[in-house]
Scaffold this motif. Structure first.
Motif, mmCIF file in Angstrom:
data_model
loop_
_atom_site.group_PDB
_atom_site.id
_atom_site.type_symbol
_atom_site.label_atom_id
_atom_site.label_comp_id
_atom_site.label_asym_id
_atom_site.label_seq_id
_atom_site.Cartn_x
_atom_site.Cartn_y
_atom_site.Cartn_z
ATOM 1 N N TYR A 125 0.832 -1.201 0.000
ATOM 2 C CA TYR A 125 0.000 0.000 0.000
ATOM 3 C C TYR A 125 0.874 1.262 0.000
ATOM 4 O O TYR A 125 0.533 2.261 -0.635
ATOM 5 C CB TYR A 125 -0.931 0.005 1.206
ATOM 6 C CG TYR A 125 -1.954 1.120 1.169
ATOM 7 C CD1 TYR A 125 -2.910 1.175 0.161
ATOM 8 C CD2 TYR A 125 -1.962 2.118 2.142
ATOM 9 C CE1 TYR A 125 -3.852 2.197 0.121
ATOM 10 C CE2 TYR A 125 -2.901 3.140 2.113
ATOM 11 C CZ TYR A 125 -3.846 3.171 1.096
ATOM 12 O OH TYR A 125 -4.767 4.185 1.063
ATOM 13 N N THR A 149 -8.523 -5.768 -2.823
ATOM 14 C CA THR A 149 -8.112 -5.985 -4.221
ATOM 15 C C THR A 149 -6.851 -6.825 -4.321
ATOM 16 O O THR A 149 -6.793 -7.790 -5.094
ATOM 17 C CB THR A 149 -7.890 -4.627 -4.925
ATOM 18 O OG1 THR A 149 -9.094 -3.877 -4.890
ATOM 19 C CG2 THR A 149 -7.465 -4.836 -6.375
ATOM 20 N N ILE A 150 -5.840 -6.478 -3.536
ATOM 21 C CA ILE A 150 -4.568 -7.191 -3.672
ATOM 22 C C ILE A 150 -4.677 -8.619 -3.144
ATOM 23 O O ILE A 150 -4.028 -9.537 -3.660
ATOM 24 C CB ILE A 150 -3.433 -6.413 -2.969
ATOM 25 C CG1 ILE A 150 -2.069 -6.987 -3.417
ATOM 26 C CG2 ILE A 150 -3.558 -6.488 -1.454
ATOM 27 C CD1 ILE A 150 -0.897 -6.158 -2.964
ATOM 28 N N ILE A 157 -8.463 6.880 -6.210
ATOM 29 C CA ILE A 157 -7.449 6.369 -5.286
ATOM 30 C C ILE A 157 -8.125 5.523 -4.220
ATOM 31 O O ILE A 157 -9.059 5.966 -3.558
ATOM 32 C CB ILE A 157 -6.681 7.526 -4.636
ATOM 33 C CG1 ILE A 157 -6.059 8.406 -5.730
ATOM 34 C CG2 ILE A 157 -5.613 7.001 -3.698
ATOM 35 C CD1 ILE A 157 -5.467 9.684 -5.223
ATOM 36 N N GLN A 158 -7.675 4.283 -4.080
ATOM 37 C CA GLN A 158 -8.278 3.359 -3.123
ATOM 38 C C GLN A 158 -7.788 3.652 -1.710
ATOM 39 O O GLN A 158 -6.609 3.973 -1.508
ATOM 40 C CB GLN A 158 -7.933 1.916 -3.482
ATOM 41 C CG GLN A 158 -8.533 1.441 -4.794
ATOM 42 C CD GLN A 158 -8.116 0.019 -5.111
ATOM 43 O OE1 GLN A 158 -6.942 -0.333 -5.023
ATOM 44 N NE2 GLN A 158 -9.081 -0.805 -5.469
ATOM 45 N N ASN A 159 -8.677 3.526 -0.739
ATOM 46 C CA ASN A 159 -8.211 3.559 0.642
ATOM 47 C C ASN A 159 -7.616 2.198 0.989
ATOM 48 O O ASN A 159 -7.654 1.264 0.176
ATOM 49 C CB ASN A 159 -9.340 3.947 1.604
ATOM 50 C CG ASN A 159 -10.497 2.958 1.581
ATOM 51 O OD1 ASN A 159 -10.297 1.751 1.486
ATOM 52 N ND2 ASN A 159 -11.714 3.475 1.651
ATOM 53 N N TYR A 160 -7.081 2.093 2.191
ATOM 54 C CA TYR A 160 -6.339 0.874 2.532
ATOM 55 C C TYR A 160 -7.230 -0.364 2.498
ATOM 56 O O TYR A 160 -6.813 -1.421 1.999
ATOM 57 C CB TYR A 160 -5.690 1.013 3.913
ATOM 58 C CG TYR A 160 -4.933 -0.229 4.331
ATOM 59 C CD1 TYR A 160 -3.745 -0.575 3.699
ATOM 60 C CD2 TYR A 160 -5.422 -1.066 5.331
ATOM 61 C CE1 TYR A 160 -3.045 -1.722 4.048
ATOM 62 C CE2 TYR A 160 -4.733 -2.211 5.695
ATOM 63 C CZ TYR A 160 -3.541 -2.525 5.057
ATOM 64 O OH TYR A 160 -2.868 -3.671 5.412
ATOM 65 N N TYR A 210 1.851 1.713 -3.457
ATOM 66 C CA TYR A 210 0.701 2.196 -4.225
ATOM 67 C C TYR A 210 0.483 3.689 -4.002
ATOM 68 O O TYR A 210 0.294 4.459 -4.959
ATOM 69 C CB TYR A 210 -0.539 1.401 -3.817
ATOM 70 C CG TYR A 210 -1.834 1.972 -4.332
ATOM 71 C CD1 TYR A 210 -2.217 1.825 -5.663
ATOM 72 C CD2 TYR A 210 -2.696 2.656 -3.467
ATOM 73 C CE1 TYR A 210 -3.411 2.352 -6.120
ATOM 74 C CE2 TYR A 210 -3.893 3.182 -3.922
ATOM 75 C CZ TYR A 210 -4.250 3.029 -5.248
ATOM 76 O OH TYR A 210 -5.433 3.551 -5.708
ATOM 77 N N GLU A 234 -9.951 -0.924 0.739
ATOM 78 C CA GLU A 234 -10.254 -1.287 -0.648
ATOM 79 C C GLU A 234 -9.038 -1.912 -1.319
ATOM 80 O O GLU A 234 -9.153 -2.915 -2.029
ATOM 81 C CB GLU A 234 -10.698 -0.035 -1.415
ATOM 82 C CG GLU A 234 -12.027 0.538 -0.953
ATOM 83 C CD GLU A 234 -12.320 1.884 -1.580
ATOM 84 O OE1 GLU A 234 -13.496 2.264 -1.606
ATOM 85 O OE2 GLU A 234 -11.359 2.556 -2.033
ATOM 86 N N TYR A 235 -7.879 -1.304 -1.078
ATOM 87 C CA TYR A 235 -6.667 -1.837 -1.696
ATOM 88 C C TYR A 235 -6.352 -3.223 -1.154
ATOM 89 O O TYR A 235 -5.953 -4.126 -1.903
ATOM 90 C CB TYR A 235 -5.490 -0.896 -1.429
ATOM 91 C CG TYR A 235 -4.197 -1.359 -2.056
ATOM 92 C CD1 TYR A 235 -3.927 -1.101 -3.398
ATOM 93 C CD2 TYR A 235 -3.253 -2.067 -1.311
ATOM 94 C CE1 TYR A 235 -2.746 -1.530 -3.988
ATOM 95 C CE2 TYR A 235 -2.077 -2.498 -1.888
ATOM 96 C CZ TYR A 235 -1.822 -2.231 -3.225
ATOM 97 O OH TYR A 235 -0.658 -2.677 -3.795
#
Length: 486
Positions: free
Chosen positions: A304, A340-341, A331-334, A307, A336-337
């Motif tokens: 993150y 996804t990852i 921009i994704q917040n933590y 990112y 959301e990220y």
């Protein structure tokens, strides 16, 4: 408590531990605890910079700590505070290098690196003693916001930082391991360089052929023993009506003795192979364990940070080129990220290798290893399992005294389990990660978690083998006692 207004301690620590990078515009908003100002600080801290002709970078554990701190709901940096933090970084680069918080990237002087690492350890110990003393002196005293030391929030020795202390110095390690864009590069003490690709076959073809060949030979020997027993009429699947010895009994007894000894050895080796392959499959390719190790190692925080830094740099380029500010919803917040990852990492592990993933993610290497391992598992695993099962059947039914076959089966299982005990003990005591200098930090922590999980799996498989062996010994004694009673 940690207040929003006071970040004096944070500014000072940032100056010591964080590298300077490219700055993005002040007005980008990040949801989920990271605003645009905090993103600028993370972007600056995640970059590389030059000092006295050398390039340096902050350790990943500090980046993770910074990201975690700034993600807290109680922390909200203003534009002025972010500017001050970044300015403090520039002003304290030399001190950060001297304190050992910044490590050299691609340095040519190994002695200088060793000296810096040693100095880092010494300084860290000194700071810890000083802080312990200060804590003792101020015990039972309530601190005001102005006295807040943010080092307590972001740099107290956590479990991961304690684990990192076990990592050997680079000059003393048997080999150094570094994660690059497309390869994991291993450099031995003899300066031999080995590249582990995420795309090329990790297990050499000759090794696959050797292991598969061993399993085929074991199965062939077992089958030959079976043919000999059948041809010599040594097999006894049913209890005869008359117990009178048939002609050639002495020769058959000799054949049985020799073949039983051979089958005991082949069955023990086959069971050992099955145990090892099973333990490797469970420990190396269990998706839940892999994701847990990635979580525990701090990888997702590290990713993150990468990112955020990338988004900040992209926003800076857009701003300089007159394209305006980057919309917040891009921009994704933590959270959301993280979702996804994790999903993309699982897709890679499931074989969807085209799924976009950061270069720092280890799942492509694990999947690549799995493809080679399954070529061994499908041939050697099946061959050894068949060899073991056929060997056990032959030993039990080669004469009317079933307990003999049960006893030799128990011996084979216990031999395999004993070797597993030795292998597990070597792994547990030797701790391979203690002989490797691995960077970045999360990769070392991931490797540590991975090996410790493997030891636990091997212990479980070994325990299973021992239990089965002891049960078979009990069965042997029961059958033998019942025959004596008759």
């Amino acid at each position: 408590m940690r207040g929003k207004q006071n970040h004096t301690g944070l500014l000072f620590i940032l100056g010591l531990v964080m590298a300077a990078g490219i700055l993005s515009p002040k007005m980008i908003t990040f949801a989920g605890g990271i605003n645009g100002n905090e993103a600028r600080v993370i972007a600056a801290a995640s970059g590389t910079f030059s000092y006295e002709g050398k390039t340096y970078r902050a350790g990943t554990s500090y980046i993770n700590s910074l990201t975690g701190y700034l993600s807290d709901d109680d922390v909200e940096l203003t534009a002025e505070q972010a500017d001050e933090a970044i300015a403090t970084m520039y002003a304290n680069i030399g001190e950060g290098v001297a304190q050992g918080y910044l490590y050299e990237v691609g340095g040519s002087s190994e002695e200088a690196s060793t000296e810096a690492d040693s100095q880092k350890t010494t300084e860290a110990d000194a700071r810890k003693k000083k802080k312990d003393k200060e804590k003792e002196e101020t015990e039972n005293t309530t601190a005001s916001p102005d006295d807040l030391d943010v080092w307590d929030a972001m740099s107290e020795p956590t479990e991961n930082k304690q684990k990192l202390k076990e990592r050997p110095e680079k000059a003393e390690a048997a080999a150094s391991v570094a994660l690059e864009e497309d390869d994991i590069v291993v450099v031995t003490k003899d300066k031999e360089k080995i590249s582990i690709s995420k795309n090329k076959q990790l297990i050499p073809a000759y090794m696959q052929q050797v292991i598969n060949g061993i399993s085929i030979v074991l199965l062939a020997i077992t089958l030959v023993c079976g043919v000999i027993l059948l041809v010599k009429k040594c097999m006894s699947f049913r209890k005869p009506k008359y117990r009178r010895a048939r002609p050639g009994h002495s020769k058959r007894r000799k054949v049985r003795r020799h073949t039983r000894n051979i089958l005991t050895v082949t069955t023990a080796i086959s069971l050992l192979g099955v145990f090892v392959l099973l333990a490797m499959y469970i420990s190396l390719f269990n998706k839940e364990a892999i994701m847990q190790s990635m979580q525990s190692s701090g990888y997702f925080r590290y990713a993150y940070s990468e990112y955020i830094a990338d988004m900040a740099k992209q926003a800076a380029d857009n701003f300089r080129n007159g394209k305006g500010l980057m919309p917040a919803d891009e921009i994704q917040n933590y959270e959301e990220y993280l979702f996804t990852i994790k999903q993309n990492s699982l897709k890679i592990l499931n074989g969807y290798t085209e799924t976009p993933i950061p270069d720092s993610n280890v799942t492509p290497y694990i999947y690549n290893l799995k493809t080679g391992f399954m070529k061994i598992f499908s041939v050697s695993g099946l061959g050894m399992l068949l060899s073991a099962v056929i060997g056990i059947i032959l030993m039990i039914f080669m004469d009317q005294r079933r307990e003999r076959g049960v006893k030799h089966t128990a011996v084979a299982v216990l031999i395999a389990s004993t070797v597993m005990i030795i292998l597990t003990a070597v792994m547990a005591v030797n701790k391979p990660y203690l002989h490797l200098y691995v960077e970045p930090d999360y990769l070392y922590l991931f490797l540590m978690e991975y090996i410790q999980w493997s030891v636990r799996v091997m212990t479980s498989v070994t325990a299973f083998g021992i239990v089965v062996g002891m049960i078979l010994i009990g069965v042997f004694k029961t059958i033998k006692n019942s025959r004596t009673d008759e």
